[in-house]
Design a protein around this motif. Sequence first.
Motif, PDB file in Angstrom:
ATOM      1  N   ALA A  78      38.833  18.417   2.453  1.00 32.11           N
ATOM      2  CA  ALA A  78      38.581  18.105   1.045  1.00 32.11           C
ATOM      3  C   ALA A  78      39.856  17.909   0.245  1.00 32.11           C
ATOM      4  N   VAL A  79      41.019  18.090   0.873  1.00 32.21           N
ATOM      5  CA  VAL A  79      42.284  17.919   0.154  1.00 32.21           C
ATOM      6  C   VAL A  79      42.343  16.511  -0.429  1.00 32.21           C
ATOM      7  N   GLY A  80      42.617  16.443  -1.714  1.00 32.91           N
ATOM      8  CA  GLY A  80      42.682  15.149  -2.391  1.00 32.91           C
ATOM      9  C   GLY A  80      41.347  14.614  -2.838  1.00 32.91           C
ATOM     10  N   GLN A  81      40.268  15.313  -2.515  1.00 31.44           N
ATOM     11  CA  GLN A  81      38.919  14.868  -2.875  1.00 31.44           C
ATOM     12  C   GLN A  81      38.332  15.811  -3.927  1.00 31.44           C
ATOM     13  N   GLY A  82      37.442  15.305  -4.756  1.00 26.71           N
ATOM     14  CA  GLY A  82      36.808  16.147  -5.757  1.00 26.71           C
ATOM     15  C   GLY A  82      37.844  16.765  -6.676  1.00 26.71           C
ATOM     16  N   GLU A 142      47.298  20.837  -1.222  1.00 26.09           N
ATOM     17  CA  GLU A 142      47.090  20.174  -2.512  1.00 26.09           C
ATOM     18  C   GLU A 142      48.403  20.077  -3.287  1.00 26.09           C
ATOM     19  N   ARG A 143      49.249  21.078  -3.159  1.00 25.38           N
ATOM     20  CA  ARG A 143      50.567  21.025  -3.815  1.00 25.38           C
ATOM     21  C   ARG A 143      51.405  19.902  -3.220  1.00 25.38           C
ATOM     22  N   GLU A 144      51.373  19.767  -1.908  1.00 28.56           N
ATOM     23  CA  GLU A 144      52.125  18.693  -1.254  1.00 28.56           C
ATOM     24  C   GLU A 144      51.619  17.327  -1.684  1.00 28.56           C
ATOM     25  N   LEU A 145      50.320  17.232  -1.921  1.00 26.65           N
ATOM     26  CA  LEU A 145      49.731  15.961  -2.354  1.00 26.65           C
ATOM     27  C   LEU A 145      50.012  15.677  -3.819  1.00 26.65           C
ATOM     28  N   GLY A 146      50.408  16.684  -4.571  1.00 26.88           N
ATOM     29  CA  GLY A 146      50.725  16.481  -5.980  1.00 26.88           C
ATOM     30  C   GLY A 146      49.625  16.889  -6.934  1.00 26.88           C
ATOM     31  N   ARG A 147      48.552  17.490  -6.420  1.00 28.05           N
ATOM     32  CA  ARG A 147      47.477  17.910  -7.322  1.00 28.05           C
ATOM     33  C   ARG A 147      47.718  19.318  -7.869  1.00 28.05           C
ATOM     34  N   LEU A 148      48.702  20.007  -7.318  1.00 28.84           N
ATOM     35  CA  LEU A 148      49.191  21.251  -7.898  1.00 28.84           C
ATOM     36  C   LEU A 148      50.653  21.050  -8.272  1.00 28.84           C
ATOM     37  N   SER A 149      51.093  21.778  -9.275  1.00 29.75           N
ATOM     38  CA  SER A 149      52.486  21.712  -9.682  1.00 29.75           C
ATOM     39  C   SER A 149      53.402  22.096  -8.518  1.00 29.75           C
ATOM     40  N   PRO A 150      54.558  21.451  -8.397  1.00 30.20           N
ATOM     41  CA  PRO A 150      55.511  21.835  -7.340  1.00 30.20           C
ATOM     42  C   PRO A 150      55.914  23.301  -7.428  1.00 30.20           C
ATOM     43  N   ALA A 151      55.820  23.879  -8.623  1.00 28.07           N
ATOM     44  CA  ALA A 151      56.203  25.278  -8.804  1.00 28.07           C
ATOM     45  C   ALA A 151      55.064  26.245  -8.507  1.00 28.07           C
ATOM     46  N   ALA A 152      53.889  25.734  -8.165  1.00 26.79           N
ATOM     47  CA  ALA A 152      52.739  26.612  -7.913  1.00 26.79           C
ATOM     48  C   ALA A 152      53.031  27.559  -6.753  1.00 26.79           C
ATOM     49  N   ASP A 153      52.845  28.847  -6.988  1.00 28.23           N
ATOM     50  CA  ASP A 153      53.090  29.859  -5.969  1.00 28.23           C
ATOM     51  C   ASP A 153      51.782  30.117  -5.223  1.00 28.23           C
ATOM     52  N   VAL A 190      43.842  29.249 -11.384  1.00 24.24           N
ATOM     53  CA  VAL A 190      44.695  28.129 -10.946  1.00 24.24           C
ATOM     54  C   VAL A 190      44.970  27.112 -12.040  1.00 24.24           C
ATOM     55  N   GLY A 191      44.321  27.264 -13.207  1.00 22.37           N
ATOM     56  CA  GLY A 191      44.430  26.224 -14.237  1.00 22.37           C
ATOM     57  C   GLY A 191      45.857  25.860 -14.608  1.00 22.37           C
ATOM     58  N   ALA A 192      46.696  26.870 -14.779  1.00 22.18           N
ATOM     59  CA  ALA A 192      48.073  26.598 -15.197  1.00 22.18           C
ATOM     60  C   ALA A 192      48.891  25.925 -14.103  1.00 22.18           C
ATOM     61  N   SER A 193      48.405  25.968 -12.878  1.00 27.88           N
ATOM     62  CA  SER A 193      49.150  25.376 -11.751  1.00 27.88           C
ATOM     63  C   SER A 193      48.686  23.977 -11.404  1.00 27.88           C
ATOM     64  N   LEU A 194      47.626  23.504 -12.058  1.00 22.96           N
ATOM     65  CA  LEU A 194      47.126  22.170 -11.766  1.00 22.96           C
ATOM     66  C   LEU A 194      48.030  21.114 -12.377  1.00 22.96           C
ATOM     67  N   GLY A 205      42.404  21.465 -26.456  1.00 24.74           N
ATOM     68  CA  GLY A 205      41.363  22.486 -26.291  1.00 24.74           C
ATOM     69  C   GLY A 205      40.656  22.444 -24.966  1.00 24.74           C
ATOM     70  N   GLU A 206      40.884  21.394 -24.168  1.00 26.81           N
ATOM     71  CA  GLU A 206      40.226  21.274 -22.861  1.00 26.81           C
ATOM     72  C   GLU A 206      41.069  21.968 -21.793  1.00 26.81           C
ATOM     73  N   HIS A 207      40.436  22.744 -20.941  1.00 26.76           N
ATOM     74  CA  HIS A 207      41.164  23.462 -19.904  1.00 26.76           C
ATOM     75  C   HIS A 207      41.531  22.505 -18.781  1.00 26.76           C
ATOM     76  N   PRO A 208      42.769  22.536 -18.276  1.00 30.89           N
ATOM     77  CA  PRO A 208      43.168  21.619 -17.206  1.00 30.89           C
ATOM     78  C   PRO A 208      42.354  21.806 -15.933  1.00 30.89           C
ATOM     79  N   GLY A 209      41.702  22.952 -15.786  1.00 30.72           N
ATOM     80  CA  GLY A 209      40.884  23.174 -14.599  1.00 30.72           C
ATOM     81  C   GLY A 209      39.700  22.237 -14.514  1.00 30.72           C
ATOM     82  N   SER A 210      39.375  21.523 -15.605  1.00 35.05           N
ATOM     83  CA  SER A 210      38.244  20.595 -15.534  1.00 35.05           C
ATOM     84  C   SER A 210      38.624  19.299 -14.867  1.00 35.05           C
ATOM     85  N   LEU A 211      39.919  19.099 -14.594  1.00 32.50           N
ATOM     86  CA  LEU A 211      40.349  17.830 -13.994  1.00 32.50           C
ATOM     87  C   LEU A 211      40.046  17.815 -12.514  1.00 32.50           C
TER      88      LEU A 211
END
Length: 211
Positions: A78-82, A142-153, A190-194, A205-211
């Motif tokens: 599912a990486v990169g999907q949904g 997902e981080r490698e694909l760019g859907r998570l911030s490079p700084a995501a731990d 995970v919202g802040a890491s997306l 006002g929209e949470h980034p987790g909805s993306l």
Amino acid sequence: MPTGVALRDPRRQLFEAAERVLLRDGPSALTSRAVTTEADCAKGVLHRHFPDFDAFLAALVLDRVARLDTTSAGLLAAVGQGTVVGNLTEALTEILGPVAVAVVGLTVSRDGLRALLRETRPTGVPLLSDATEVLACYLAAERELGRLSPAADVDALAPTLIGAGHLLLADRTGTAPDAEALRRVVAGVVGASLACPPGNRPAPGEHPGSL
């Protein structure tokens, strides 16, 4: 005269019987007699396949751990999907299903079982620590694909997701939370890491987790 019925796959049928007892009556009710009664087999069947009851329980725990391979394969596919939040919510629902949560409770409650498991698994709580690795691998992809911030731990996010999910889903006797409640927990973790792609920033006002 022997009692019970012949089992075509004794180990599997004993595991399934133990899971039913766990779900219905809890860890304290899980005994060798309860398992063989539930499986409708002779009491000696269990001890023909396992040295003692703790060995049976250790095999039951490791059987649940082995099932994580399917979840891991599905997550990596599912990486990169949904959405990341959606994928994690679905995975946690599967990982922390009622039987898995009951097995964790069983492990925590039985000293002999924990001691036996520690012979080959010296750290962590079996199943929870394995599930943490599954989520960390997915998050890293997902981080490698760019859907998570490079700084995501991912090594911090994964156990936080497992811990938060387990707290939400661990009440065996209460009303199970709905999927939206779990999704909100995942989004909070995970919202802040997306990563937000250009042109697809969340509205005010929209949470980034909805993306």
